[in-house]
Design a protein around this motif. Sequence first.
Motif, PDB file in Angstrom:
ATOM      1  N   ARG A  94       0.635  -1.049  -0.043  1.00  0.00           N
ATOM      2  CA  ARG A  94      -0.051   0.065   0.043  1.00  0.00           C
ATOM      3  C   ARG A  94       0.906   1.162   0.253  1.00  0.00           C
ATOM      4  O   ARG A  94       1.470   1.469   0.959  1.00  0.00           O
ATOM      5  CB  ARG A  94      -0.961   0.084   1.076  1.00  0.00           C
ATOM      6  CG  ARG A  94      -1.798  -1.358   1.379  1.00  0.00           C
ATOM      7  CD  ARG A  94      -2.624  -1.367   2.753  1.00  0.00           C
ATOM      8  NE  ARG A  94      -1.611  -1.363   3.844  1.00  0.00           N
ATOM      9  CZ  ARG A  94      -1.789  -1.366   5.072  1.00  0.00           C
ATOM     10  NH1 ARG A  94      -3.232  -1.190   5.428  1.00  0.00           N
ATOM     11  NH2 ARG A  94      -0.987  -1.465   6.079  1.00  0.00           N
ATOM     12  N   LEU A  95       0.953   1.937  -1.238  1.00  0.00           N
ATOM     13  CA  LEU A  95       1.810   3.322  -1.342  1.00  0.00           C
ATOM     14  C   LEU A  95       0.808   4.312  -1.538  1.00  0.00           C
ATOM     15  O   LEU A  95       0.144   4.619  -2.326  1.00  0.00           O
ATOM     16  CB  LEU A  95       2.991   2.898  -2.458  1.00  0.00           C
ATOM     17  CG  LEU A  95       3.700   3.918  -2.939  1.00  0.00           C
ATOM     18  CD1 LEU A  95       4.419   4.411  -1.980  1.00  0.00           C
ATOM     19  CD2 LEU A  95       4.451   3.767  -4.414  1.00  0.00           C
ATOM     20  N   GLY A  96       1.113   5.429  -0.632  1.00  0.00           N
ATOM     21  CA  GLY A  96       0.515   6.629  -0.790  1.00  0.00           C
ATOM     22  C   GLY A  96       1.524   7.632  -1.694  1.00  0.00           C
ATOM     23  O   GLY A  96       2.571   7.447  -1.400  1.00  0.00           O
ATOM     24  N   THR A 119      -1.093  -1.326  -4.201  1.00  0.00           N
ATOM     25  CA  THR A 119      -2.264  -0.442  -4.203  1.00  0.00           C
ATOM     26  C   THR A 119      -1.863   0.923  -3.968  1.00  0.00           C
ATOM     27  O   THR A 119      -1.175   1.373  -3.030  1.00  0.00           O
ATOM     28  CB  THR A 119      -3.386  -0.871  -2.888  1.00  0.00           C
ATOM     29  OG1 THR A 119      -3.738  -2.177  -3.376  1.00  0.00           O
ATOM     30  CG2 THR A 119      -4.351   0.080  -2.869  1.00  0.00           C
ATOM     31  N   THR A 121      -2.532   5.150  -3.254  1.00  0.00           N
ATOM     32  CA  THR A 121      -3.505   6.063  -2.740  1.00  0.00           C
ATOM     33  C   THR A 121      -3.082   7.505  -2.943  1.00  0.00           C
ATOM     34  O   THR A 121      -1.917   7.677  -2.589  1.00  0.00           O
ATOM     35  CB  THR A 121      -3.839   5.953  -1.139  1.00  0.00           C
ATOM     36  OG1 THR A 121      -4.185   4.345  -1.068  1.00  0.00           O
ATOM     37  CG2 THR A 121      -4.718   6.727  -0.428  1.00  0.00           C
ATOM     38  N   LEU A 128      -1.885  11.749   3.781  1.00  0.00           N
ATOM     39  CA  LEU A 128      -0.943  10.544   3.600  1.00  0.00           C
ATOM     40  C   LEU A 128      -0.280  10.238   4.853  1.00  0.00           C
ATOM     41  O   LEU A 128      -0.199   9.067   5.227  1.00  0.00           O
ATOM     42  CB  LEU A 128      -0.084  10.632   2.500  1.00  0.00           C
ATOM     43  CG  LEU A 128      -0.828  10.604   0.947  1.00  0.00           C
ATOM     44  CD1 LEU A 128       0.386  11.029  -0.144  1.00  0.00           C
ATOM     45  CD2 LEU A 128      -1.509   9.483   0.668  1.00  0.00           C
ATOM     46  N   ARG A 131      -2.479   8.777   7.547  1.00  0.00           N
ATOM     47  CA  ARG A 131      -3.120   7.398   7.066  1.00  0.00           C
ATOM     48  C   ARG A 131      -1.605   6.378   7.244  1.00  0.00           C
ATOM     49  O   ARG A 131      -1.997   5.111   7.880  1.00  0.00           O
ATOM     50  CB  ARG A 131      -3.426   6.978   5.782  1.00  0.00           C
ATOM     51  CG  ARG A 131      -4.434   7.780   5.177  1.00  0.00           C
ATOM     52  CD  ARG A 131      -4.754   7.653   3.735  1.00  0.00           C
ATOM     53  NE  ARG A 131      -6.186   8.412   3.443  1.00  0.00           N
ATOM     54  CZ  ARG A 131      -6.950   8.040   2.284  1.00  0.00           C
ATOM     55  NH1 ARG A 131      -6.939   6.920   1.938  1.00  0.00           N
ATOM     56  NH2 ARG A 131      -7.834   9.096   2.123  1.00  0.00           N
ATOM     57  N   LEU A 132      -0.679   6.898   7.251  1.00  0.00           N
ATOM     58  CA  LEU A 132       0.697   5.987   7.422  1.00  0.00           C
ATOM     59  C   LEU A 132       0.717   5.968   8.988  1.00  0.00           C
ATOM     60  O   LEU A 132       1.042   4.824   9.413  1.00  0.00           O
ATOM     61  CB  LEU A 132       1.793   6.874   7.013  1.00  0.00           C
ATOM     62  CG  LEU A 132       3.141   5.879   7.274  1.00  0.00           C
ATOM     63  CD1 LEU A 132       3.357   4.902   5.971  1.00  0.00           C
ATOM     64  CD2 LEU A 132       4.535   6.822   7.068  1.00  0.00           C
ATOM     65  N   ARG A 136      -2.447   2.319   7.852  1.00  0.00           N
ATOM     66  CA  ARG A 136      -3.309   2.085   6.620  1.00  0.00           C
ATOM     67  C   ARG A 136      -2.585   2.288   5.381  1.00  0.00           C
ATOM     68  O   ARG A 136      -3.107   2.112   4.314  1.00  0.00           O
ATOM     69  CB  ARG A 136      -4.687   3.025   6.592  1.00  0.00           C
ATOM     70  CG  ARG A 136      -5.335   2.909   7.798  1.00  0.00           C
ATOM     71  CD  ARG A 136      -6.462   4.120   7.927  1.00  0.00           C
ATOM     72  NE  ARG A 136      -7.102   4.550   6.924  1.00  0.00           N
ATOM     73  CZ  ARG A 136      -7.881   5.730   6.709  1.00  0.00           C
ATOM     74  NH1 ARG A 136      -7.665   6.346   7.717  1.00  0.00           N
ATOM     75  NH2 ARG A 136      -8.727   5.776   5.684  1.00  0.00           N
ATOM     76  N   LEU A 137      -1.300   2.872   5.477  1.00  0.00           N
ATOM     77  CA  LEU A 137      -0.476   2.659   4.289  1.00  0.00           C
ATOM     78  C   LEU A 137       0.900   1.935   4.943  1.00  0.00           C
ATOM     79  O   LEU A 137       1.081   2.238   5.785  1.00  0.00           O
ATOM     80  CB  LEU A 137      -0.293   4.109   3.499  1.00  0.00           C
ATOM     81  CG  LEU A 137      -1.347   4.744   3.187  1.00  0.00           C
ATOM     82  CD1 LEU A 137      -1.003   6.215   2.715  1.00  0.00           C
ATOM     83  CD2 LEU A 137      -1.897   3.985   2.005  1.00  0.00           C
ATOM     84  N   ASP A 138       1.647   1.495   3.807  1.00  0.00           N
ATOM     85  CA  ASP A 138       2.828   0.810   4.178  1.00  0.00           C
ATOM     86  C   ASP A 138       4.134   1.829   3.776  1.00  0.00           C
ATOM     87  O   ASP A 138       5.193   1.724   4.649  1.00  0.00           O
ATOM     88  CB  ASP A 138       3.131  -0.279   3.316  1.00  0.00           C
ATOM     89  CG  ASP A 138       2.077  -1.570   3.478  1.00  0.00           C
ATOM     90  OD1 ASP A 138       1.878  -1.764   4.767  1.00  0.00           O
ATOM     91  OD2 ASP A 138       1.639  -2.208   2.647  1.00  0.00           O
ATOM     92  N   LEU A 140       5.061   5.876   2.063  1.00  0.00           N
ATOM     93  CA  LEU A 140       4.605   7.174   1.170  1.00  0.00           C
ATOM     94  C   LEU A 140       5.527   7.829   0.327  1.00  0.00           C
ATOM     95  O   LEU A 140       6.786   7.560   0.571  1.00  0.00           O
ATOM     96  CB  LEU A 140       4.294   8.376   2.201  1.00  0.00           C
ATOM     97  CG  LEU A 140       3.373   8.036   3.271  1.00  0.00           C
ATOM     98  CD1 LEU A 140       3.250   9.485   4.272  1.00  0.00           C
ATOM     99  CD2 LEU A 140       2.185   7.602   3.012  1.00  0.00           C
TER     100      LEU A 140
END
Length: 285
Positions: A94-96, A119, A121, A128, A131-132, A136-138, A140
Amino acid sequence: MLSRRHLRQFLALVDTGSFTAAANQLHVAQPTLSAGIAELERELGAAVILRERRALRLTEAGNRLLVHARMIEREFGLAERGVTAAPTPAPPLRLGVIASLSTRMVAAVAARFEPGRLTLTEAPDADLRRRLAEHRLDALLTTLHGAEAGAEVLLEEGYAMLLPAAHRFAARAQLLPEELAGETMIARRSCEILAETSRFFTARGVRPHFALRSANDDRCLALVAAGAGVTTAPVSLAGEGTVAVPLQGYDYRRRIGLITATGQEDRITASGLTAILREVLSPSG
């Protein structure tokens, strides 16, 4: 008594970011989910989710619970599948990414991954980072603010005026701000230095007509390429039909870097993401 149902409801809420989406994911009514979260908080004796105006935020207790909930759910999954079951593929990375990163670069990163393994975002930097922090993100890909521990600078660039390729100033080595007084402008609302840019032109008496104000960079750049106006942008956003010309005194720069969530360092290394980003974001990428 704390149950797996409570933990699965909590995890669905964290992963989706809203009660409506979490309820849909779990195939339950939203009031049922809300009641389940309330039961969880009563069992723990502490609030785990704060409902803010446009988002949900984990409390300190919620962040602590999240670590244990993921571990417990993972162990439940292993028990259900059994030791002879085929291994389950790892979830997608999961990349923002910030909205002002060029579409060309984002597409090039996505193309390096097998379908379903990444995925993306897109959101403003502050969103961002939130979320990190909430897991919720791996990782950024965003603008860096000064020296940030653990962040790697992957792109450093300046800003310039983006003009249509056929513009009378397109071949110039540099522009004076005053020369733009009669130009029609396109305002990129995704720009990280939008306020600074406004002050820059106002201080020099340049108050142009605006043909468009939009957070959609592709639309802004398409209008520039079509000759509908000019805009300021990081030089990496210059593409087909546009040219980037330096503007005297407009000496802003930005650094784009990778920030990894705590505990995800090994996964990011194994994915090869950093090497991919170095290649894509390099000046010759």
